[in-house]
Design an enzyme around this catalytic site. Sequence first.
Site, PDB file in Angstrom:
ATOM      1  N   CYS A   1       0.009   3.980   2.549  1.00  0.00           N
ATOM      2  CA  CYS A   1       0.398   3.547   3.887  1.00  0.00           C
ATOM      3  C   CYS A   1       1.834   3.965   4.206  1.00  0.00           C
ATOM      4  O   CYS A   1       2.165   4.291   5.351  1.00  0.00           O
ATOM      5  CB  CYS A   1       0.289   2.032   4.029  1.00  0.00           C
ATOM      6  SG  CYS A   1      -1.394   1.375   3.866  1.00  0.00           S
TER       7      CYS A   1
ATOM      8  N   CYS B   1       0.838  -1.203   0.000  1.00  0.00           N
ATOM      9  CA  CYS B   1       0.000   0.000   0.000  1.00  0.00           C
ATOM     10  C   CYS B   1       0.874   1.254   0.000  1.00  0.00           C
ATOM     11  O   CYS B   1       1.515   1.570   1.010  1.00  0.00           O
ATOM     12  CB  CYS B   1      -0.926  -0.020   1.216  1.00  0.00           C
ATOM     13  SG  CYS B   1      -1.809   1.515   1.512  1.00  0.00           S
TER      14      CYS B   1
END
Length: 323
Positions: free
Chosen positions: A81, A78
């Site tokens: 993230c 991700c």
Amino acid sequence: MQPRNMSMSGVVDLAAVKAAGEAKQKAEQARAEAARTGRAPTSGARLVFDVDEAGFQQDVLQRSTEVPVVIDFWAEWCEPCKQLGPLLERLAGEYAGKFVLAKIDVDSNQMLFQQFGVQGIPAVFAVVAGQPIPLFQGAAPEAQIREVLDQLVQAAEQQFGIVGAPVEPQAADEQAAAEAPVPAGPYDAVLEAANQALDSGDLGGAIQAYKNVLSDDPANPEAKLGLAQAELLHRVQDLDPQAVRKEAAENPADAQAQIRAADLDLVGGHVEDAFGRLVDAVKRTAGDDREAARVRLLELFEVIGADDPRVTAARTALARVLF
């Protein structure tokens, strides 16, 4: 009638509370130093840590009764993230123990991912007194994240009396502090006199002495606890226990009746009964009555001390009825 010289002996250990209060003051000083220097203090309590399904009960649920736990759901693949994670870690250090950050890799912890109902990552939740609270999803701007965290910290303190985890000093500083003589505090003599007044039943004198300390040092932990004790004893000294308990039994939805009975429960050493009575009152009532019961419960937490497991359990129960 309750006698004027009622004692809290067996309910609260003032010496232990004083030691805990001194530790809390050191934590607050560490936070202030971190804010001044811009450096995160070293914490033996771990401000940032990884959590899996096996450790979730202890590392998140149990810990959330002492400090707000912010959860960062993330994954290695991700990209957002990778932007949000370091920012949250930096803020955890900057807030210096007012919250802790638990990082959960969703690829390795699918059950937690599903239990929280996460729709996408990054996703950020909080757990306070065992209750999950959704905060935001996606890589939000830092200003917005700070606002959310400030609201979380404030709500945890105001609603449940949860003020955060102590931040321990670095090992070298801790060793030096342990070896150094402890100087007398500026209020030791006043506090000793106040404690003696409390023990002798001079509740008015004790209350005034504790208030004198708090007027100069509002965060003084021993004065806060002593005042809570003295005010509790002052509230119950002229009550008729039989009449109070009869009224509470006949009027379970009367918040003031339950508050008076809870005070008597605590003075009698029935701590869990007092807490349970007020949690039930919060559940049954609304508006000003509900707020009065909640506030009195937090005041009784002060009498017993935040580290007592009965306070921890009652905080969790309170969270269940409020959310």
